[in-house]
Scaffold this active site. Sequence first.
Site, mmCIF file in Angstrom:
data_model
loop_
_atom_site.group_PDB
_atom_site.id
_atom_site.type_symbol
_atom_site.label_atom_id
_atom_site.label_comp_id
_atom_site.label_asym_id
_atom_site.label_seq_id
_atom_site.Cartn_x
_atom_site.Cartn_y
_atom_site.Cartn_z
ATOM 1 N N LYS A 183 0.824 -1.321 0.018
ATOM 2 C CA LYS A 183 0.263 0.168 -0.272
ATOM 3 C C LYS A 183 0.378 1.269 0.139
ATOM 4 C CE LYS A 183 -4.272 2.141 0.205
ATOM 5 N NZ LYS A 183 -5.140 1.577 -1.377
ATOM 6 N N SER A 218 -8.738 -0.592 -4.816
ATOM 7 C CA SER A 218 -8.782 0.161 -2.983
ATOM 8 C C SER A 218 -10.267 0.371 -3.320
ATOM 9 C CB SER A 218 -7.672 1.367 -3.320
ATOM 10 O OG SER A 218 -7.963 1.438 -1.926
#
Length: 589
Positions: free
Chosen positions: A190, A385
């Site tokens: 991430k 996401s």
Amino acid sequence: MRQFFKFLFASCLGTFIALFVIFFIVVGSIGALASKADQATPVSANSVLHLKLNQAIPELMDNIETASFELDPERTLGLHDIIKAIEKAKDDDKIKGIFLEPEMPMASFTTMRTIREALVDFRTSGKFIYAYAPYYAQGGYYLSSVADKVTLAPLGVVDWRGFSAQYPFFKDVLDRIGVDYEVFFAGRYKSASEPYRRNSMSEPSKDQTRAFLGEMYRLMLEDVSETRGLSTAALDRLAATYAGIDPDDALSTGLVDQIIYREELLDQLRGQIGLESNEDINFVKLGGYYNPLLEDVNHGGEKIALLMAEGVIVDGKGQVAQVGDKTYVKLIEELKNDESVKAVVLRVNSPGGSAMASDHIWQALMDLKASGKPLVVSMGAVAASGGYYIAAPADHILAEPSTITGSIGVVSAIPQFQELLKQKIGVHFDSVKTGPFAAGINPAFDMSEGEKALLRARTQKMYETFLSRVSTGREMLVSEVDSVAQGRVWVGTTAKEIGLVDELGNLDAAITKAAELASLEDYHTTTYPTPQHPWERLANELLNPQDALQKMALKEQLGSFYPYYNYLKEMSDGQGMQMRLPFMMDGGF
């Protein structure tokens, strides 16, 4: 005194009347322009459909951010409208062929690939496609490579070079102005927080980027190879040597078929459709040829709702090209309660955004599913996401081979202004608190270890919630989801292999699947939300001139750097934890 009030009243009344007259003039003008914008352009025999595609191509008609104050704005067709226009031209006897002039298309690889597939299908009709440009951006060349004849100006360039992903980093500039960020993230890959805490990409970020860029590059090489008759190895060599930068090399290597001036090519085009050299070619613009609001719509049978979720996911109502949770939760509830809607296809083209807003939309979609209506997701260029979060509840997920998806992770970035305030400006803060957290998370004070621990735990808990949502929707173990999550970005073909999507296919395939799940044979689709008309945008600009002028000035001053500014602004405007794709991709698309 009476005279003063008399003059004051007369002045106010005159101002009111003037504003009243101006209002009706503006409304009348806008109404006339709206009517004009929705008129179809007559098509005569021996016409040629003229495609430039040098503007932004949204999923939903007119769903783009603008600030132009244009009094006669053209409608911007959505991707699926463009596909339908090409399909219509294929069967239209008055359209003899297509003339492509796509110098600088502003669309993703997936969007261009979808249009390209429609052009490949158009060629099966036997009609011609000619392409010309003084400069082919890579996206323009990729699209034009489907043509019967690809031509280039004598001093032209073919920007054939492969893909790259551009990551802006802001740590140094933040250090210079005295701003620091406390960053908390869940997921090894991430990398959305990296611009605030690093000056370069981490190795996990580079690994995932190489993987999905390599797969997209493979798809592009195979597509161009099939229509240009060049091997993928040869095309790879031409990209590696940047051969297209020289027009003679572009011709000798087979990237293009002819070096020619535009007027000379038009003479060839006249001969192709049987016109004399002095006759004008009847070029038909895409927007004038196809207007979805005027096309015959089959309202027979049952209804499948097509819900377009395009743009950053934000808290509140949202604006144009945004997915506001209040707007979409209300829409989903309406679809759930509408007895005429038998199934819903959610088209996702979003890099994510607010974690809170994503969760609200997720819950609304779960409620819709609980009502018994099938929910099918069709992924566009990106569904990552938060974009994947809202896709997770679906009964069936379809992605394009080049869709960017996954990025299942969470990030929080809290700005700290102590150095800026103390050292740069000379402002000092002090406080009295009844407890260790009484002042909240305050950027004017150093974050305590207790505050850091709380935010770290909350970020991890949100990640675990994300894993749970995906686990439930995909019927996978949480550990299985975690193994392919960690914030890692996947391309559509790989996402299918690891179970994040069910099938590779386009929007039409998703609609067919929704009909199958709802046991429908006779059906039609209705698109939500209703596309915003250009005159609505103009009215909003007139009502908020300061915002519109600011956008115009920034776009004018920043030019090609405006997307980077907008990316940073969206990240900075994000409230709370973010589920957001961390990069911008380049490659002439």
